[in-house]
Design an enzyme around this catalytic site. Structure first.
Site, PDB file in Angstrom:
ATOM      1  N   ASP A 162      49.010  39.128  41.759  1.00  0.00           N
ATOM      2  CA  ASP A 162      48.058  38.894  42.841  1.00  0.00           C
ATOM      3  C   ASP A 162      48.800  38.290  44.040  1.00  0.00           C
ATOM      4  OD1 ASP A 162      44.675  38.474  42.884  1.00  0.00           O
ATOM      5  OD2 ASP A 162      45.865  37.475  44.445  1.00  0.00           O
ATOM      6  N   ILE A 163      48.456  38.745  45.231  1.00  0.00           N
ATOM      7  CA  ILE A 163      49.150  38.299  46.444  1.00  0.00           C
ATOM      8  C   ILE A 163      48.835  36.833  46.758  1.00  0.00           C
ATOM      9  CG2 ILE A 163      47.399  38.882  48.199  1.00  0.00           C
ATOM     10  CD1 ILE A 163      49.695  40.336  49.728  1.00  0.00           C
ATOM     11  N   ASN A 167      35.421  40.466  38.535  1.00  0.00           N
ATOM     12  CA  ASN A 167      34.302  40.233  39.434  1.00  0.00           C
ATOM     13  C   ASN A 167      33.631  41.566  39.724  1.00  0.00           C
ATOM     14  OD1 ASN A 167      34.851  37.428  39.786  1.00  0.00           O
ATOM     15  ND2 ASN A 167      36.567  37.981  41.115  1.00  0.00           N
ATOM     16  N   GLY A 171      31.229  38.316  43.388  1.00  0.00           N
ATOM     17  CA  GLY A 171      32.251  37.956  44.370  1.00  0.00           C
ATOM     18  C   GLY A 171      33.374  38.969  44.460  1.00  0.00           C
ATOM     19  N   GLN A 172      33.094  40.215  44.111  1.00  0.00           N
ATOM     20  CA  GLN A 172      34.135  41.247  44.166  1.00  0.00           C
ATOM     21  C   GLN A 172      34.503  41.546  45.614  1.00  0.00           C
ATOM     22  OE1 GLN A 172      33.080  44.897  42.161  1.00  0.00           O
ATOM     23  NE2 GLN A 172      35.012  45.905  42.677  1.00  0.00           N
ATOM     24  N   HIS A 187      39.092  46.101  38.792  1.00  0.00           N
ATOM     25  CA  HIS A 187      40.312  45.381  38.411  1.00  0.00           C
ATOM     26  C   HIS A 187      39.960  44.211  37.516  1.00  0.00           C
ATOM     27  CE1 HIS A 187      38.844  43.785  42.249  1.00  0.00           C
ATOM     28  NE2 HIS A 187      39.273  42.592  41.853  1.00  0.00           N
ATOM     29  N   HIS A 242      41.499  40.459  36.393  1.00  0.00           N
ATOM     30  CA  HIS A 242      42.455  39.383  36.653  1.00  0.00           C
ATOM     31  C   HIS A 242      42.933  38.828  35.312  1.00  0.00           C
ATOM     32  CE1 HIS A 242      41.134  38.560  40.970  1.00  0.00           C
ATOM     33  NE2 HIS A 242      40.106  39.251  40.517  1.00  0.00           N
TER      34      HIS A 242
END
Ligand code: AMP
Length: 126
Positions: free
Chosen positions: A39-40, A97, A103-104, A110, A112
């Protein structure tokens, strides 16, 4: 909205662009079903995203419309990535999400994977 109630897939979403190689990522795993990358904006010492190769807007879309092989392959990739990251002994959290209440932010399904420290409660109480 489509007839299913799900929004249509946007091929310009950021994960679609990562899958096409238009945007770089810090890849940790790739196979026929899934791509995993860091994740960035990591929230934990290890924070990796796993995305399916197919075009699915969300968890709801993926689980309703992906084929059995794609679903099995994707979830096996999630397990393999967590194991290869060395998280099995200490433990980890997987989370997806879905939609506005979830809260997507990115409209490509995807998961996490969080780990590398004690993660505390699943979610703060209201
Ligand atoms: P979500 O709220 O579940 O849709 O989470 C989207 C996640 O994608 C966030 O944790 C972002 O930090 C992450 N993200 C957004 N753009 C990128 C990118 N280019 N590379 C890696 N992770 C990204």
């Amino acid at each position: 909205m489509s007839v299913s109630g799900l929004p249509p897939y946007d091929p310009q979403n950021i994960f679609a662009r990562i899958l096409r190689g238009e945007i770089p990522c810090k890849r940790v795993h790739e196979d026929e079903f899934a791509l995993a990358f860091h994740d960035i904006n990591p929230l934990t010492p290890t924070h990796v995203l796993v995305i399916p190769k197919g075009e699915y807007v969300s968890a709801a879309d993926f689980h309703a419309n992906a084929g059995d092989a794609a679903i099995a392959g994707f979830w096996r990739a999630v397990g393999k990535v967590a194991k290869d990251l060395g998280l099995e002994g200490s433990g980890y959290r997987i989370l997806s999400n879905m939609g506005p209440d979830g809260g997507q932010e990115v409209p490509h399904f995807h998961v996490h994977i969080f780990g590398g420290r004690r993660l505390g409660r699943m979610m703060p109480r209201e």
